[in-house]
Motif scaffolding. Structure first.
Motif, short mmCIF file in Angstrom:
data_model
loop_
_atom_site.label_atom_id
_atom_site.label_comp_id
_atom_site.label_asym_id
_atom_site.label_seq_id
_atom_site.Cartn_x
_atom_site.Cartn_y
_atom_site.Cartn_z
N THR A 225 0.96 -1.27 0.05
CA THR A 225 0.03 0.12 -0.11
C THR A 225 0.88 1.22 0.06
N PRO A 226 0.20 2.52 -0.48
CA PRO A 226 1.26 3.57 -0.54
C PRO A 226 1.48 4.16 1.02
N GLU A 227 0.43 3.77 1.83
CA GLU A 227 0.66 4.19 3.20
C GLU A 227 1.92 3.43 3.70
N GLY A 228 1.82 2.22 3.70
CA GLY A 228 2.67 1.31 4.22
C GLY A 228 4.07 1.58 3.64
N ARG A 229 4.13 1.80 2.10
CA ARG A 229 5.46 2.31 1.66
C ARG A 229 6.05 3.32 2.42
N ALA A 230 5.26 4.50 2.31
CA ALA A 230 5.80 5.72 3.20
C ALA A 230 6.38 5.42 4.60
N ARG A 231 5.64 4.74 5.25
CA ARG A 231 6.10 4.45 6.67
C ARG A 231 7.36 3.62 6.70
N ILE A 232 7.36 2.72 5.74
CA ILE A 232 8.72 1.97 5.69
C ILE A 232 9.97 2.67 5.12
N ALA A 233 9.51 3.61 4.45
CA ALA A 233 10.83 4.50 4.13
C ALA A 233 11.04 5.28 5.41
N ARG A 255 15.83 11.42 -7.96
CA ARG A 255 14.50 11.55 -8.05
C ARG A 255 13.61 10.66 -8.12
N ASP A 256 14.01 9.49 -8.27
CA ASP A 256 13.21 8.09 -8.53
C ASP A 256 12.75 7.49 -7.01
N PHE A 257 11.85 8.35 -6.34
CA PHE A 257 11.61 7.81 -4.99
C PHE A 257 11.16 6.61 -4.89
N ALA A 258 10.05 6.02 -5.99
CA ALA A 258 9.66 4.63 -5.80
C ALA A 258 10.79 3.56 -5.80
N GLN A 261 12.77 3.62 -2.60
CA GLN A 261 11.71 3.08 -1.57
C GLN A 261 11.78 1.79 -1.82
N ASP A 262 12.02 1.09 -2.87
CA ASP A 262 12.15 -0.48 -3.14
C ASP A 262 13.21 -0.83 -2.42
N GLN A 263 14.49 -0.26 -2.65
CA GLN A 263 15.92 -0.56 -2.07
C GLN A 263 15.78 -0.45 -0.57
N LEU A 264 15.00 0.38 -0.14
CA LEU A 264 14.98 0.54 1.39
C LEU A 264 14.18 -0.75 2.01
N ARG A 309 9.04 12.67 2.79
CA ARG A 309 8.25 13.71 2.73
C ARG A 309 7.43 13.55 1.04
N ALA A 310 8.06 13.14 0.24
CA ALA A 310 7.44 12.93 -1.03
C ALA A 310 6.49 11.56 -1.06
N LEU A 311 7.02 10.56 -0.35
CA LEU A 311 6.08 9.56 -0.21
C LEU A 311 4.98 9.64 0.70
N TYR A 312 4.85 10.38 1.62
CA TYR A 312 3.94 10.67 2.60
C TYR A 312 2.82 11.47 1.84
#
Length: 469
Positions: A225-233, A255-258, A261-264, A309-312
């Motif tokens: 989920t987008p929410e979960g990905r932001a919190r993982i980051a 600038r490729d935040f997605a 985040q996948d690496q994190l 901040r971008a993912l949130y």
């Protein structure tokens, strides 16, 4: 008293103190009385035996000894016992023997965080080698991961035995800051995603396999989920996980935040939910704490604030609210006796008497590469900045060095010991040239990485003790 005489006296005392030498396969170990003969050549061969602790050791001798002994400390192992190795892999060991190095290594009789075992064993192993070979001109402590930490601790604790240290991918700032850093990431993940799930043990771990499985379950569900990905980051950033962690993948665009985040996400379990129960068992309790930590400030210092901040924003979440949840959550205090144990076994002070050359990958996650700068800060405070050098390979991974890279730093530290000067020996350009030459001459794997001019951030949680907060 010269350093060579001092070392001979120190090693002789170890042997005379009752250290039993096991027979060597290729040559018999001389008695302590013959110890001072100090020949600088020995018949080639391999000897194996057992130290008083029960740890197994190996001693490898070259055809013509160059006078340097490399004492290898292994990384973390979940299994007890077994035969010792003398270096990171057989090809590097074979190269070192061809170059005239004598090599020794031990394998602790116990599993897990066996730093204390190694701190006791390795000076004795150096005495075993000296009794067989004669007094070395130089003794270097080297090792990978946990063994890298051990190598710098050996140099600090035994300047009369070890002349230098070569930690590879080591947790050289120590287990206390490493596990405090991991606690920050695990704490944030649990408080924001599953605060009531008691399977997500943070400290005082009772069931490590169940804990690992529970964190994996929560992490994988959140990543969907987008929410979960932001919190993982957010959680990974508080633990200072780099945004390029996966071997064989291209470095994400800034600038490729997605992609970042996948690496994190992919590094989270390895870098944050690392085994805690075996360390707590050794220490006799919990040695981590997050009392007094300002997680909003930590995020700003993580280097990933823009990403988070971008993912949130993309997920429609309030970062301020989530940081408020972390601020209001009950905090965790450490057991002072457990902290004291981990300081001694080992959280280096940075006070060194001989040269240290550390090698790291810029995308290391366990320990994170920030350990390098925290250790460098301690060395600077201790007045040893002139004898420390740090080398970085621009690549993700943990201890995934090419053989020629390892050989290059071995040669470099040898030259520093021989000449007493660093000059430009440890610069990326010179290290690359050395690794290229070694690969051409020996056939060692050169790999695809290059040495880089790099200075990581210091750890957000560099403390050696709660009083240092």
């Amino acid at each position: 008293m010269t350093s060579s005489t001092f070392r001979r006296s120190a090693l002789c005392l170890l042997v005379a103190a009752g250290l039993t030498l096991s027979p060597l396969a290729a040559h018999a170990a001389p008695s302590a009385a013959a110890f001072s003969a100090a020949p600088l050549a020995a018949a080639p061969g391999e000897g194996r035996g057992t130290l008083p602790s029960g740890s197994r050791y190996v001693l490898l001798t070259p055809t013509e000894w160059n006078g340097t002994l490399l004492v290898w400390s292994p990384g973390y192992s979940g299994s007890a016992g077994g035969e010792a190795s003398a270096g990171p892999d057989p090809d590097v060991v074979a190269w070192a023997l061809d170059e005239g190095y004598a090599l020794a290594g031990s394998k602790p009789a116990t599993a897990g965080w066996s730093v204390r075992d190694l701190l006791d064993d390795q000076p004795q192993l150096a005495a075993v080698a000296a009794a067989s070979l004669g007094t070395p001109e130089h003794v270097v402590a080297w090792g990978s991961s946990m063994g890298g930490l051990t190598s710098v601790a050996l140099l600090e604790n035994n300047p009369d035995v070890f002349d230098g240290a070569l930690p590879l991918c080591g947790s050289i700032a120590g287990a206390i800051p490493m596990l405090n850093q991991a606690l920050d990431g695990a704490f944030a993940l649990r408080m924001l995603l599953a605060p009531g799930d008691d399977r997500l043990e943070l400290v005082d771990v009772q069931n490590e396999p169940a804990r690992q499985a529970a964190f994996r379950e929560v992490l994988e569900a959140a990543q969907a989920t987008p929410e979960g990905r932001a919190r993982i980051a957010l959680a990974a950033s508080l633990a200072q996980i780099p945004t390029w962690t996966q071997v064989g993948t291209p470095e994400p665009n800034p600038r490729d935040f997605a992609a970042q985040q996948d690496q994190l996400y992919r590094a989270f379990l390895f870098g944050v939910i690392s085994p805690r129960e075996p360390l707590e068992s050794r220490a006799g309790g919990n040695f981590s704490w997050n009392t007094g930590v300002d997680y909003a400030r930590s995020l700003n210092g993580s280097g990933n604030a823009l990403l988070v901040r971008a993912l949130y924003a993309e997920a429609g979440l309030s970062l301020r609210d989530d940081l408020g949840v972390l601020a209001d959550a009950d905090r965790i205090a450490a057991d002072p006796a457990a902290v004291e144990y981990m300081q001694a076994n080992a959280t280096p002070t940075g006070r060194i008497a001989g040269p240290v050359l550390s090698l790291h990958e810029t995308g290391d996650t366990a320990p994170t590469v920030a350990q390098a700068e925290t250790y460098a800060d301690r060395v600077r405070r201790g007045g040893g900045n002139a004898i420390l050098r740090q080398a970085f390979v621009d690549r993700p991974g943990h201890c995934a060095f090419a053989d020629a890279e390892v050989a290059a730093v071995v040669e470099t530290l040898q030259e520093r010991l021989d000449t007493g000067r660093w000059a430009n020996l440890a610069t990326p350009r010179v290290l690359d040239q050395r690794a290229d030459r070694i690969a051409d001459e020996s056939g060692l794997d050169r790999g695809t990485g290059t040495f880089a001019q790099y200075r990581p951030d210091a750890m957000l949680r560099p403390e050696r003790a709660p009083a240092d907060r």
